[in-house]
Structures are given as structure tokens and as C-alpha cells.
Design an enzyme around this catalytic site. Structure first.
Site, PDB file in Angstrom:
ATOM      1  N   CYS A 127     -33.098  -0.587  35.162  1.00  0.00           N
ATOM      2  CA  CYS A 127     -31.679  -0.874  34.884  1.00  0.00           C
ATOM      3  C   CYS A 127     -30.803  -0.101  35.882  1.00  0.00           C
ATOM      4  O   CYS A 127     -31.049  -0.147  37.079  1.00  0.00           O
ATOM      5  CB  CYS A 127     -31.348  -0.549  33.427  1.00  0.00           C
ATOM      6  SG  CYS A 127     -29.708  -1.115  32.888  1.00  0.00           S
ATOM      7  N   ASP A 283     -33.059 -11.859  30.232  1.00  0.00           N
ATOM      8  CA  ASP A 283     -32.214 -10.667  30.216  1.00  0.00           C
ATOM      9  C   ASP A 283     -30.757 -11.062  29.970  1.00  0.00           C
ATOM     10  O   ASP A 283     -30.159 -11.792  30.766  1.00  0.00           O
ATOM     11  CB  ASP A 283     -32.338  -9.938  31.561  1.00  0.00           C
ATOM     12  CG  ASP A 283     -31.833  -8.506  31.505  1.00  0.00           C
ATOM     13  OD1 ASP A 283     -30.896  -8.248  30.729  1.00  0.00           O
ATOM     14  OD2 ASP A 283     -32.368  -7.667  32.236  1.00  0.00           O
ATOM     15  N   HIS A 312     -34.219  -7.790  28.416  1.00  0.00           N
ATOM     16  CA  HIS A 312     -33.885  -6.546  29.109  1.00  0.00           C
ATOM     17  C   HIS A 312     -34.663  -5.370  28.532  1.00  0.00           C
ATOM     18  O   HIS A 312     -35.209  -4.556  29.275  1.00  0.00           O
ATOM     19  CB  HIS A 312     -32.382  -6.283  28.994  1.00  0.00           C
ATOM     20  CG  HIS A 312     -31.929  -5.097  29.787  1.00  0.00           C
ATOM     21  ND1 HIS A 312     -31.730  -5.149  31.147  1.00  0.00           N
ATOM     22  CD2 HIS A 312     -31.659  -3.813  29.420  1.00  0.00           C
ATOM     23  CE1 HIS A 312     -31.340  -3.962  31.588  1.00  0.00           C
ATOM     24  NE2 HIS A 312     -31.297  -3.131  30.554  1.00  0.00           N
TER      25      HIS A 312
END
Length: 335
Positions: A127, A283, A312
């Protein structure tokens, strides 16, 4: 009634234990800790250094026995190092993204190399941690053999937030600077509210699933761990948030080669390490279009992108990422 009681206990029960893979601290700086997870049986010369996001605790990477990303890597023969940012305090409000890259990641990698005795390192960013890892790789003096960026935001011309929000940010309708000047730190409650808004109604639907499956003890434990992580946001320093909002989201400076760290431009084309970009197909936070441009921005000869059937968070919490990393790293982690 039994199902409702189990539902209530899952919501209000005590927090579950976190961190299941044996580890020890080898370096500390301010609130941050560098953890070493020694391998069970060392098979690879190149250790793995993990950089996680600034706005959540990294517990999702060691979620539970059998589904741990870190545990999977350790059991596969890698020495693993994790940079845990800790929890920022008001006194940290002026820490920038560049400070995190230079004073924490760069020094942490140096410490990991000395501790392991290795000649090279694999850097894995998840991320926003992947964004920081890419920034670091572009300016690093340390020998980075492999760079992995998973669910990473790079190209902010592809908005992850609602279109009206993106327009308001670019046109200056949101006074981000004033908000930061007032708060100093971005409180976790605001970060959680932002993600709830972006992912609604998906963010709320798990409560319905919990009620439906409240009699399934194994499912309830997994649900509680996931819920504990999603509510585990930590404060974000004001200056880091200012750069994310203005330099990255508004101006897209990283892709344009205009982002600077202590006066020096971060040129992603200077990255020559072997590169793996992992993209989650489902995601809801990081669109594919934000991650994929990294492939064209680097100068790596060995570069791969992999589209995974995951969300995600599920990319990590299911342990799926460990298998992906091992399959790619195993042929790139020995001299």
C-alpha cells in the site's frame, strides 16, 4: 438468541492477541521498531525487508497462524525484517514522507544488512508502504536486489476517491493546509471515516455476514481479527498528509519526476532492481491504474506485474501474498 449473543460477544469482546511469528527488535528510532523474524531453516542469502503503510498497524502481515505473510516467508527460508512505524505523537507532526524514507527506511535497511551479514536485500512495500519503498529505491545507495510493490498507489491521475472529492482537491475546494495546521496530526477517527466513505457499503456488509455466521467459531475469530485491524488506524503526521494530498494526489509529482526529498528529485527511472508489482483485482482502495504505471517508470530489465484475485486487505490476510512473494523471490534471492 444464541446467534445474537455470539454476534454481541464478537463486537464487544476483548482484543485478540497479535503477532504470531517469533521475532525480536534489533533497532529503534523514535516510535519505530525494526523487527527481525529469523527463518526456521535458511535457504536464501537475500533477506526480505518489509515496509508497511503509515496509517495502519502492520498486524495484517502476521494475521494468524497458517495465514501469515511473514510466517509464510520465514517458513520458506527467508530472514524477514519488518519496519513497524509505531504510533506517531503530536511531537512528530512535522515528519515528512522524505524523513520517513531517509531517516527510517534507509537507516533501517542499513541496519538489517549489517545484522544479517547479507550483501543485498529485497525490499517489499505494501500500500502506501510501497510508495515509500519506491521512493527509497530511487535514491538508495544500499544494494537492493529486488523491489516488490503490492497494492501500491503511484499514479494519482487515476483517482481512488469519489470524482467530486478529487475535483475539489485539485481545485482547492478542500482547505487541507488549514486542517493540518489546526490538528498537527490527522486523528485515526478521521482516517477511518475516510475509508468508510470510500468503501461503503462494503465496509458495513461484514456485520451482516457476522450475524449470519455467528455460530461458526473459526469464522468469528477471523472476522474479529479483521475487524480489529480495520479499526486499528493510527495517527498520520500532518506534514506527511500534506505531501500526500498536495504533492501526490493533487500534483501527481512522483510520476512527473517532480517529487523531492531534501532538495533532491526522486527519479523512478533510477530504479534498476528486479521489480514485481502485485495488483489486487478487487481492490476498492487502490485501482489497477494507480499501480501499473510503475512498470514503465523504472529502468529494471527484470520486471513483472501480477494481477491477483483478491481485495486490498485479503491479499495479505489470507496469506496469499506469501506464496506470490516466494514464487518470485526464490530464483532471485541467492548469489
Amino acid at each position: 438468541m444464541t446467534r445474537w449473543n455470539e454476534f454481541s460477544n464478537a463486537i464487544s469482546g476483548p482484543e485478540l492477541s497479535e503477532g504470531h511469528t517469533p521475532r525480536h527488535a534489533i533497532w529503534k528510532k523514535n516510535k519505530a521498531t525494526l523487527w527481525h523474524y529469523p527463518t526456521v531453516e535458511k535457504k536464501y542469502d537475500v533477506p526480505v525487508f518489509i515496509v508497511y503503510s503509515l496509517i495502519n498497524r502492520p498486524t495484517i502481515l502476521d494475521f494468524a497462524p497458517g495465514t501469515s505473510v511473514i510466517g509464510g516467508l520465514v517458513n520458506s527460508g527467508y530472514d524477514v525484517y519488518l519496519l513497524d512505524w509505531g504510533i506517531a505523537g503530536y511531537e512528530d507532526k512535522d515528519i515528512t514522507l522524505g524523513d520517513y524514507v531517509v531517516d527510517y527506511i534507509k537507516k533501517g535497511v542499513g541496519r538489517a544488512l549489517r545484522h544479517s551479514g547479507a550483501d543485498e536485500v529485497s525490499v517489499v512495500g505494501y500500500c502506501l508502504g510501497g510508495t515509500l519503498a519506491a521512493m527509497y529505491a530511487a535514491i538508495a545507495d544500499e544494494p537492493i536486489k529486488n523491489l516488490v510493490c503490492a497494492a501500491v498507489p503511484i499514479d494519482y491521475s487515476v483517482p481512488a476517491i469519489p470524482e467530486k472529492w478529487a475535483e475539489g482537491l485539485k481545485e482547492g475546494a478542500f482547505n487541507i493546509d488549514r486542517f493540518i495546521d489546526v490538528y498537527g496530526l490527522i486523528p485515526p477517527v478521521y482516517i477511518e471515516a475516510m475509508f468508510r466513505s470510500i468503501t461503503s457499503p462494503i465496509y458495513y456488509s461484514p456485520y451482516v455476514t457476522l450475524l449470519t455466521r455467528a455460530n461458526d467459531k473459526r469464522f468469528v475469530e477471523k472476522w474479529r481479527r479483521m475487524n480489529q485491524w480495520t479499526k486499528g488506524h493510527v495517527p498520520l503526521t500532518g506534514e506527511a498528509f500534506r505531501q500526500i494530498s498536495n504533492d501526490l494526489m493533487k500534483e501527481n509529482k512522483l510520476v512527473k519526476g517532480e517529487f523531492t526529498i531534501r532538495g533532491n528529485k526522486v527519479d523512478l527511472s533510477k530504479i534498476k532492481s528486479n521489480l514485481l508489482v502485485v495488483i489486487s483485482k478487487n481492490d476498492n482502495l487502490i485501482p489497477q491504474g494507480q499501480s501499473l504505471p510503475l512498470m514503465d517508470l523504472v529502468s529494471s530489465e527484470d520486471k513483472t506485474h501480477q494481477l491477483v484475485e483478491a481485495g486490498h486487505a485479503s491479499l495479505a490476510l489470507t496469506g496469499k501474498l506469501a506464496g506470490i512473494l516466494n514464487s518470485w523471490l526464490c530464483d532471485r534471492s541467492n548469489h
